[in-house]
Write a protein that holds these residues in place. Structure first.
Motif, PDB file in Angstrom:
ATOM      1  N   PRO A 111     -29.704 -45.569   0.668  1.00 24.78           N
ATOM      2  CA  PRO A 111     -29.207 -46.633  -1.005  1.00 24.78           C
ATOM      3  C   PRO A 111     -27.376 -46.233  -1.364  1.00 24.78           C
ATOM      4  CG  PRO A 111     -31.061 -45.724  -1.064  1.00 24.78           C
ATOM      5  CD  PRO A 111     -30.725 -44.692   0.253  1.00 24.78           C
ATOM      6  N   PRO A 112     -26.710 -46.661  -1.886  1.00 21.79           N
ATOM      7  CA  PRO A 112     -25.307 -46.790  -1.999  1.00 21.79           C
ATOM      8  C   PRO A 112     -25.567 -45.816  -3.302  1.00 21.79           C
ATOM      9  CG  PRO A 112     -25.923 -48.457  -2.873  1.00 21.79           C
ATOM     10  CD  PRO A 112     -26.989 -48.737  -1.511  1.00 21.79           C
ATOM     11  N   GLY A 113     -25.138 -44.767  -4.238  1.00 22.65           N
ATOM     12  CA  GLY A 113     -24.888 -44.144  -4.851  1.00 22.65           C
ATOM     13  C   GLY A 113     -24.451 -42.635  -4.971  1.00 22.65           C
ATOM     14  N   THR A 114     -24.635 -41.622  -5.554  1.00 20.59           N
ATOM     15  CA  THR A 114     -24.266 -39.818  -6.145  1.00 20.59           C
ATOM     16  C   THR A 114     -25.438 -39.117  -6.225  1.00 20.59           C
ATOM     17  OG1 THR A 114     -23.043 -40.963  -7.597  1.00 20.59           O
ATOM     18  CG2 THR A 114     -21.956 -41.039  -5.942  1.00 20.59           C
ATOM     19  N   GLY A 115     -26.607 -40.033  -5.576  1.00 16.31           N
ATOM     20  CA  GLY A 115     -27.918 -39.358  -5.895  1.00 16.31           C
ATOM     21  C   GLY A 115     -28.071 -37.557  -5.756  1.00 16.31           C
ATOM     22  N   PRO A 116     -28.028 -36.931  -6.179  1.00 15.95           N
ATOM     23  CA  PRO A 116     -28.794 -35.563  -5.370  1.00 15.95           C
ATOM     24  C   PRO A 116     -28.429 -35.379  -4.532  1.00 15.95           C
ATOM     25  CG  PRO A 116     -30.457 -35.768  -7.454  1.00 15.95           C
ATOM     26  CD  PRO A 116     -29.946 -36.978  -7.149  1.00 15.95           C
ATOM     27  N   PHE A 117     -29.464 -36.206  -3.492  1.00 15.89           N
ATOM     28  CA  PHE A 117     -30.081 -35.693  -1.896  1.00 15.89           C
ATOM     29  C   PHE A 117     -29.048 -36.910  -1.587  1.00 15.89           C
ATOM     30  CE2 PHE A 117     -33.296 -34.695  -5.406  1.00 15.89           C
ATOM     31  CZ  PHE A 117     -33.673 -33.442  -5.192  1.00 15.89           C
ATOM     32  N   VAL A 118     -28.335 -37.449  -1.903  1.00 13.56           N
ATOM     33  CA  VAL A 118     -27.832 -38.118  -0.186  1.00 13.56           C
ATOM     34  C   VAL A 118     -27.127 -36.773   0.695  1.00 13.56           C
ATOM     35  CG1 VAL A 118     -25.051 -39.190  -0.324  1.00 13.56           C
ATOM     36  CG2 VAL A 118     -26.828 -40.320  -2.028  1.00 13.56           C
ATOM     37  N   GLY A 119     -27.258 -38.143   1.729  1.00 11.55           N
ATOM     38  CA  GLY A 119     -27.080 -36.687   2.679  1.00 11.55           C
ATOM     39  C   GLY A 119     -27.991 -35.688   3.429  1.00 11.55           C
ATOM     40  N   ARG A 132     -40.271 -41.393  -2.248  1.00 12.72           N
ATOM     41  CA  ARG A 132     -40.309 -42.581  -2.156  1.00 12.72           C
ATOM     42  C   ARG A 132     -39.054 -42.097  -3.464  1.00 12.72           C
ATOM     43  NH1 ARG A 132     -42.413 -47.598  -3.401  1.00 12.72           N
ATOM     44  NH2 ARG A 132     -44.756 -46.625  -3.997  1.00 12.72           N
ATOM     45  N   ALA A 133     -39.377 -41.119  -4.500  1.00 17.84           N
ATOM     46  CA  ALA A 133     -38.253 -40.483  -4.739  1.00 17.84           C
ATOM     47  C   ALA A 133     -37.026 -40.205  -5.003  1.00 17.84           C
ATOM     48  CB  ALA A 133     -38.866 -39.278  -6.389  1.00 17.84           C
ATOM     49  N   LEU A 134     -37.145 -39.275  -3.905  1.00 16.27           N
ATOM     50  CA  LEU A 134     -36.415 -38.862  -3.236  1.00 16.27           C
ATOM     51  C   LEU A 134     -35.196 -39.967  -2.332  1.00 16.27           C
ATOM     52  CD1 LEU A 134     -38.345 -35.924  -1.230  1.00 16.27           C
ATOM     53  CD2 LEU A 134     -36.380 -35.181  -2.375  1.00 16.27           C
ATOM     54  N   CYS A 135     -35.635 -40.805  -1.552  1.00 13.49           N
ATOM     55  CA  CYS A 135     -35.651 -42.160  -0.643  1.00 13.49           C
ATOM     56  C   CYS A 135     -34.541 -42.468  -1.571  1.00 13.49           C
ATOM     57  CB  CYS A 135     -36.421 -43.223  -0.733  1.00 13.49           C
ATOM     58  SG  CYS A 135     -36.955 -42.240   0.872  1.00 13.49           S
ATOM     59  N   GLN A 136     -34.919 -42.630  -3.055  1.00 10.64           N
ATOM     60  CA  GLN A 136     -34.415 -43.013  -4.317  1.00 10.64           C
ATOM     61  C   GLN A 136     -33.179 -42.360  -5.218  1.00 10.64           C
ATOM     62  OE1 GLN A 136     -37.443 -43.860  -7.020  1.00 10.64           O
ATOM     63  NE2 GLN A 136     -37.943 -45.890  -6.314  1.00 10.64           N
ATOM     64  N   GLN A 137     -33.040 -41.101  -4.947  1.00 13.33           N
ATOM     65  CA  GLN A 137     -31.458 -40.117  -5.229  1.00 13.33           C
ATOM     66  C   GLN A 137     -31.269 -39.867  -3.719  1.00 13.33           C
ATOM     67  OE1 GLN A 137     -33.199 -37.454  -7.807  1.00 13.33           O
ATOM     68  NE2 GLN A 137     -34.752 -38.207  -8.654  1.00 13.33           N
ATOM     69  N   GLY A 138     -30.799 -40.687  -2.458  1.00 16.19           N
ATOM     70  CA  GLY A 138     -30.385 -41.100  -1.585  1.00 16.19           C
ATOM     71  C   GLY A 138     -30.725 -39.901  -0.149  1.00 16.19           C
ATOM     72  N   ALA A 139     -32.081 -39.282   0.069  1.00 11.09           N
ATOM     73  CA  ALA A 139     -32.695 -38.360   1.121  1.00 11.09           C
ATOM     74  C   ALA A 139     -33.208 -39.772   1.995  1.00 11.09           C
ATOM     75  CB  ALA A 139     -33.676 -37.578   0.336  1.00 11.09           C
ATOM     76  N   ALA A 140     -33.464 -39.313   3.545  1.00 11.91           N
ATOM     77  CA  ALA A 140     -33.628 -39.433   4.071  1.00 11.91           C
ATOM     78  C   ALA A 140     -34.777 -39.100   4.509  1.00 11.91           C
ATOM     79  CB  ALA A 140     -33.394 -39.601   5.889  1.00 11.91           C
ATOM     80  N   GLY A 195     -37.009 -32.030  -9.576  1.00  8.18           N
ATOM     81  CA  GLY A 195     -36.259 -31.398 -11.019  1.00  8.18           C
ATOM     82  C   GLY A 195     -36.251 -29.685 -10.104  1.00  8.18           C
ATOM     83  N   HIS A 196     -37.222 -29.606 -10.289  1.00  3.59           N
ATOM     84  CA  HIS A 196     -37.725 -28.582  -8.866  1.00  3.59           C
ATOM     85  C   HIS A 196     -36.991 -27.982  -8.192  1.00  3.59           C
ATOM     86  CE1 HIS A 196     -40.327 -24.932  -8.011  1.00  3.59           C
ATOM     87  NE2 HIS A 196     -40.525 -25.901  -6.485  1.00  3.59           N
ATOM     88  N   ILE A 197     -37.019 -28.899  -6.939  1.00  4.88           N
ATOM     89  CA  ILE A 197     -36.627 -29.226  -5.869  1.00  4.88           C
ATOM     90  C   ILE A 197     -35.027 -28.954  -6.044  1.00  4.88           C
ATOM     91  CG2 ILE A 197     -35.995 -29.768  -3.458  1.00  4.88           C
ATOM     92  CD1 ILE A 197     -38.818 -31.201  -3.797  1.00  4.88           C
ATOM     93  N   ARG A 198     -34.551 -30.189  -6.972  1.00  9.42           N
ATOM     94  CA  ARG A 198     -32.751 -29.612  -7.117  1.00  9.42           C
ATOM     95  C   ARG A 198     -32.296 -28.460  -8.320  1.00  9.42           C
ATOM     96  NH1 ARG A 198     -33.128 -34.153  -9.548  1.00  9.42           N
ATOM     97  NH2 ARG A 198     -33.080 -32.750 -11.695  1.00  9.42           N
ATOM     98  N   ARG A 199     -33.333 -27.639  -8.844  1.00  9.54           N
ATOM     99  CA  ARG A 199     -32.856 -26.348  -9.704  1.00  9.54           C
ATOM    100  C   ARG A 199     -33.153 -25.821  -8.762  1.00  9.54           C
ATOM    101  NH1 ARG A 199     -34.766 -30.201 -13.783  1.00  9.54           N
ATOM    102  NH2 ARG A 199     -33.340 -30.701 -14.897  1.00  9.54           N
ATOM    103  N   ARG A 200     -34.453 -25.760  -7.492  1.00 11.80           N
ATOM    104  CA  ARG A 200     -34.087 -24.327  -6.841  1.00 11.80           C
ATOM    105  C   ARG A 200     -34.941 -24.014  -7.472  1.00 11.80           C
ATOM    106  NH1 ARG A 200     -31.537 -25.196  -1.147  1.00 11.80           N
ATOM    107  NH2 ARG A 200     -31.644 -23.071  -0.667  1.00 11.80           N
TER     108      ARG A 200
END
Length: 300
Positions: free
Chosen positions: A28-36, A54-62, A255-260
């Motif tokens: 999805p277009p955008g700059t989510g924290p999990f793009v790429g 679903r939430a990971l996809c919405q924030q850019g992950a495959a 949030g847990h994953i993003r903040r490691r």
């Protein structure tokens, strides 16, 4: 989490036909924290796993979806694809190491790398220890322990390359035990200690190892756990006011994953259990024993 009903045998993985570069163009277009980023979420055909995916996809992950029921998994994949998400799927029992190798291979074949592993798949129970058949105890324990160890073992070389993130889904019931949940609590406590050990052993790799202790969560209507004899039965009563939605839990996991983070304990009840168990353990045991007598439907 997995449904405890009888399952069909493992079938070959189904991956998105696109190569790595083309797959990322579907993000999805955008700059989510999990793009790429590329994630595998076990037990993601339904429930918390599905909403985390679903939430990971919405924030850019495959995302590579996983489950043991082909029809349900395929429906989830189709729903995600229709939303424009980069997604693949693999039918695999995560207590089978060869199947976990195929699950990881699906991610690499479809998207070229692996950055995030969420081990969510497990079976729960609704049975007192004295009544449980030994093979049922083992089935529940295996699903929680080997269902975490095997996907991680298969994914580790790829996560090392990306200095990736691993999140084990545990439970607040692992923090202080829970009557009628002996094997489940033991398995969830085991993966928390496993994460701590791996943080020490594999510190040089840069991989993040974290644990999320989830609390009471709204379940799919068809959610089942195992009885003392291994029959699938409905989950024990949980007051609705104590339950978070699956989407709320998924957001907290992200949030847990993003903040490691090393550990995240969800819900006020979970935080209270940690506090009481740490500083007033005898009071904690008294509360549990009292509720076991007065609120039996909460456990049975």
């Amino acid at each position: 989490m997995f449904d405890a009903s009888p399952q069909p045998p493992i079938v070959a993985a189904e991956a998105a036909p696109a190569a790595s570069r083309a797959a990322r163009q579907l993000l999805p277009p955008g700059t989510g924290p999990f793009v790429g980023k590329v994630a595998v979420v076990t037990g993601s055909e339904s429930g918390i796993g599905r909403e985390t995916a679903r939430a990971l996809c919405q924030q850019g992950a495959a995302v590579v979806l996983n489950g043991r029921q082909p029809e349900r998994l395929e429906q989830t994949r189709l729903d995600f694809a229709a939303a424009g998400f980069a997604v693949a799927s693999c039918v695999a029992d995560v207590t089978d190491y060869a199947a976990c190798e195929q699950l990881v291979a699906t991610a690499i074949q479809a998207f070229g790398q692996l950055d995030i592993l969420v081990t969510n798949a497990s079976i729960s129970q609704r049975a007192y220890f004295a009544d449980m058949q030994p093979e049922v105890f083992r089935q529940v324990l295996d699903s929680n322990v080997y269902g975490t160890v095997y996907p991680l073992k298969a994914a580790l070389p790829y996560l090392t390359r990306t200095r990736g993130s691993v999140t084990f889904i545990s439970s607040i019931s692992a923090l202080n035990g829970m009557p009628s949940g002996s094997a489940y609590c033991a398995g969830k406590a085991a993966v928390a200690n496993l994460a701590h050990t791996l943080r020490l052993e594999l510190a040089h790799t840069g991989i993040h190892f974290g644990v999320v202790h989830i609390g009471f969560t709204q379940n799919d209507p068809e959610k089942r756990v195992l009885s003392a004899t291994g029959e699938p039965v409905p989950i024990a009563h949980r007051p609705p006011r104590w339950q978070k939605s699956q989407a709320e839990v998924a957001a907290l996991i992200l949030g847990h994953i993003r903040r490691r983070r090393s550990r995240t304990v969800l819900s006020a009840l979970g935080k209270l259990i940690v506090l009481v168990h740490t500083y007033l353990p005898r009071l904690g045991d008294w509360i549990v024993l009292t509720t076991t007598r007065r609120l039996r439907h909460f456990y049975e």
